[in-house]
Design a protein around this motif. Structure first.
Motif, short mmCIF file in Angstrom:
data_model
loop_
_atom_site.label_atom_id
_atom_site.label_comp_id
_atom_site.label_asym_id
_atom_site.label_seq_id
_atom_site.Cartn_x
_atom_site.Cartn_y
_atom_site.Cartn_z
N ALA A 170 0.74 -1.33 -0.03
CA ALA A 170 -0.04 -0.06 0.02
C ALA A 170 0.76 1.16 -0.05
O ALA A 170 0.15 2.40 -0.14
N SER A 171 2.18 1.31 0.05
CA SER A 171 2.96 2.40 0.34
C SER A 171 3.72 2.80 -0.75
O SER A 171 4.74 3.67 -0.57
N GLY A 175 0.10 1.35 -4.73
CA GLY A 175 -0.76 1.23 -3.52
C GLY A 175 -1.33 2.38 -3.09
O GLY A 175 -2.77 2.39 -2.90
N GLY A 195 5.62 -1.69 5.21
CA GLY A 195 6.31 -1.90 6.13
C GLY A 195 6.09 -0.76 7.36
O GLY A 195 5.53 -0.01 7.26
N ARG A 198 6.00 3.04 7.27
CA ARG A 198 5.06 3.70 6.51
C ARG A 198 3.76 3.57 6.67
O ARG A 198 2.84 3.77 5.99
N LEU A 232 2.91 -6.61 -5.43
CA LEU A 232 4.12 -7.42 -5.66
C LEU A 232 3.97 -8.79 -5.84
O LEU A 232 5.10 -9.62 -6.01
#
Ligand SMILES: NC(=O)c1ccc[n+]([C@@H]2O[C@H](COP(=O)([O-])OP(=O)(O)OC[C@H]3O[C@@H](n4cnc5c(N)ncnc54)[C@H](OP(=O)(O)O)[C@@H]3O)[C@@H](O)[C@H]2O)c1
Length: 333
Positions: A170-171, A175, A195, A198, A232
């Protein structure tokens, strides 16, 4: 004109500021003076493409091969990176009707690249549109790739208000746009996975909930979603299926042949499905995204910006794992 040029594949230092020939627009082209261009996933991948084996590549072998033929096996054929941009129309070819000199535009030139330069020429019917009035050039430049991907993914699944979506990845580049468009345009309830550092960033984009993938495996939480969007391709379908509602779908934006076979197999039976996503960029989508931006439904967060002569530093930071938002090369202000 000045451009960040690379003639060898390798680390960020391969990017050098050079004087190159300024393009002149053909009859159906516009010449854009570039103000800003972000460093996205494709830029860092292609800069170092020689080191990317089919195994390291996130898509099937055929896509890797097409990439190698397009970008060059040993040396780059395309020597100026940059697939997204915002800038001002400097000149138009004699057949151009959509744009006029002085128009402020943003767009996506895709694998043709070339936006890490002072000027770019582009067909007027390419993926280019008038820039949203509510964004700076830097903010607008960072939008097209992620937002076009996001809009296509979410439209194709016919997302309904209140449905539950999990976005794994999402970051990054795609995302954040998925989180925002799913939340504010489609009215879905979104969980973002990224992660630890973020999480605040993803929360600020409108996610209901954020999961740190280094601490928690969402496939083990017992929570279920109507759609899992895996940017990913990190979550195998064998695990994701437990986190899907009975007719839920897991959408792989990056995938290998294994997921293609899972897609074929699950399409023949009822219930939960794996779906491999391929997105086609269209001009009308970018025009619609401009409207979403002006309606306050999509924004872009710029973490850092660098001048063109520091393109290598911009790449280094983009790859550092520290960015919270987009990294932009600001060519003119
Ligand atoms: N299908 C298509 O048509 C299409 C088109 C364009 C691109 N793509 C594919 O899209 C991918 C690039 O997407 P992007 O630009 O968004 O990439 P990106 O900017 O590199 O972002 C990657 C994201 O994945 C997260 N991530 C990393 N490891 C993870 C893990 N183990 N679990 C969950 N999330 C993890 C990162 O989180 P943190 O940074 O917070 O760690 C980050 O949010 C490429 O593989 C490309 O091939 C597909």
């Amino acid at each position: 004109m000045k451009a960040a040029v690379f003639t060898e594949y390798g680390p960020p230092e391969v990017l050098q500021l050079k004087e190159v020939t300024k393009p002149s627009p053909k009859d159906n082209e516009i010449l854009i003076r570039i103000y800003a261009t972000p460093v996205n996933f494709a830029d860092t991948l292609i800069r170092n493409f020689r080191a990317i084996s089919p195994r390291k590549f996130h898509m099937p072998f055929l896509f890797w091969l097409i990439g190698k033929v397009n970008f060059g096996f040993r040396k780059p054929k395309i020597t100026i990176l940059g697939s997204e941009f915002a800038g001002e129309v400097e000149a138009v070819g004699k057949d151009v009707t959509r744009f006029r000199k002085g128009d402020r535009v943003f767009g996506y030139c895709g694998p043709r690249m070339g936006a890490n330069a002072e000027y770019l020429s582009m067909r007027e019917n390419g993926v280019v549109a008038i820039k949203p009035a509510t964004m700076t050039y830097e903010e607008a430049a960072a939008v097209p790739y992620g937002a076009i991907m996001a809009l296509n993914i979410l439209r194709n699944i016919n997302l309904q208000p209140g449905q539950k979506v999990l976005v794994s990845g999402a970051s990054g580049g795609i995302g954040p746009a998925v989180v925002q468009i799913a939340t504010f345009h489609f009215g879905a309830k979104v969980t973002g996975v990224c992660g630890a550092s973020r999480m605040e960033y993803v929360k600020s984009l409108g996610a209901d909930k954020v999961i740190d993938y280094t601490r928690e495996d969402f496939t083990k939480s017992g929570e279920t979603y109507d759609f899992i969007i895996d940017i990913l391709g990190k979550s195998p379908f064998s695990r994701c299926r437990h986190s899907l509602t009975p007719n839920g779908r897991c959408l792989y934006v990056s995938f290998k042949m294994k997921q293609v076979f899972q897609m074929l197999w699950t399409s023949m039976i009822g219930g939960k499905k794996a779906v491999c996503v391929l997105v086609n960029e269209k001009t009308e989508d970018l025009i619609f995204i401009k409207e979403l931006i002006e309606a306050g439904k999509v924004r872009s967060v710029i973490d850092k910006s660098y001048p063109l002569e520091q393109a290598a530093d911009a790449h280094r930071y983009a790859e550092s794992g520290s960015k919270k938002g987009y990294v932009v090369i600001a060519i003119r202000s």
